[in-house]
Design a protein around this motif. Structure first.
Motif, PDB file in Angstrom:
ATOM      1  N   LEU A 175       0.826  -1.209   0.000  1.00  0.00           N
ATOM      2  CA  LEU A 175       0.000   0.000   0.000  1.00  0.00           C
ATOM      3  C   LEU A 175       0.860   1.259   0.000  1.00  0.00           C
ATOM      4  O   LEU A 175       0.533   2.233  -0.683  1.00  0.00           O
ATOM      5  N   GLN A 176       1.958   1.243   0.735  1.00  0.00           N
ATOM      6  CA  GLN A 176       2.867   2.393   0.736  1.00  0.00           C
ATOM      7  C   GLN A 176       3.496   2.597  -0.638  1.00  0.00           C
ATOM      8  O   GLN A 176       3.596   3.721  -1.120  1.00  0.00           O
ATOM      9  N   ALA A 179       0.867   4.022  -2.931  1.00  0.00           N
ATOM     10  CA  ALA A 179       0.523   5.401  -2.585  1.00  0.00           C
ATOM     11  C   ALA A 179       1.579   6.384  -3.095  1.00  0.00           C
ATOM     12  O   ALA A 179       1.249   7.508  -3.478  1.00  0.00           O
ATOM     13  N   TRP A 180       2.835   5.973  -3.116  1.00  0.00           N
ATOM     14  CA  TRP A 180       3.905   6.860  -3.536  1.00  0.00           C
ATOM     15  C   TRP A 180       4.234   6.750  -5.015  1.00  0.00           C
ATOM     16  O   TRP A 180       4.937   7.602  -5.552  1.00  0.00           O
TER      17      TRP A 180
END
Length: 188
Positions: A175-176, A179-180
């Protein structure tokens, strides 16, 4: 070495003479190797397909290199003793044969079989076949970076808790990364 019949092949039974066992329906032609079936379809059947964008800089929408090749997708009926014994009735089950045939190669280099429905687009077949790289990458990340291989306990519940926590950590990292990703692509 896998042999198969084309999807349009139909088994034919000889007429029953009335004595002895009734004849079993057989395919009139011998099965051919999947490589021969793809080569028979010809280079013109190979379609260029992009399945994702890689990690290196390139000309893709996100500024990354496009991952693409040429693919042939055929419906076939895998042959062989094991397939025939697992099948009810005289007709072999139909499935997809996906073959990667790069432009610079004289013959196909990779093959995949799939039992997805017959109306499946070739781009979806290619994306799912090439997804194996992502799975292997994630598994390696879970083992090395997140400690999946570091469990030394002896109980089922301890192993279950360990794997659950590693899976949650991997989901968080994924997810990180997602997201980035758009911000990294926009600034590159």
């Amino acid at each position: 070495t896998l042999s198969a019949q084309p999807a349009g092949a139909v088994p034919v039974a000889e007429p029953y003479s009335g004595t002895g066992r009734p004849p079993v329906a057989k395919y009139p032609d011998e099965p051919r190797s999947v490589k021969e079936l793809v080569i028979a379809a010809g280079r013109k059947a190979a379609r260029p397909v992009q399945w994702r964008e890689g990690s290196r800089p390139g000309t893709g929408r996100s500024g990354r290199k496009r991952m693409y090749s040429r693919f042939v997708a055929l419906r076939i009926r895998p042959a062989g003793r094991g397939v025939r014994q697992a099948t009810d009735g005289p007709e072999l089950p139909a499935c997809w044969l996906l073959a990667e045939w790069p432009a610079g190669e004289s013959e196909p280099v990779q093959f995949w079989l799939s039992d997805l429905p017959s109306g499946m687009p070739v781009t979806t077949l290619v994306r799912l076949a090439k997804l194996r790289w992502r799975i292997e990458h994630d598994y390696r990340e879970m083992k090395q970076a997140l400690g999946l291989a570091h469990f030394e306990g002896r109980t089922w519940s301890g192993w279950h808790h360990h794997v659950t926590l590693v899976s949650v950590a991997h989901a968080f990292c994924t997810l990180q990364r997602l997201a980035w990703a758009p911000k990294d692509a926009a600034s590159a």
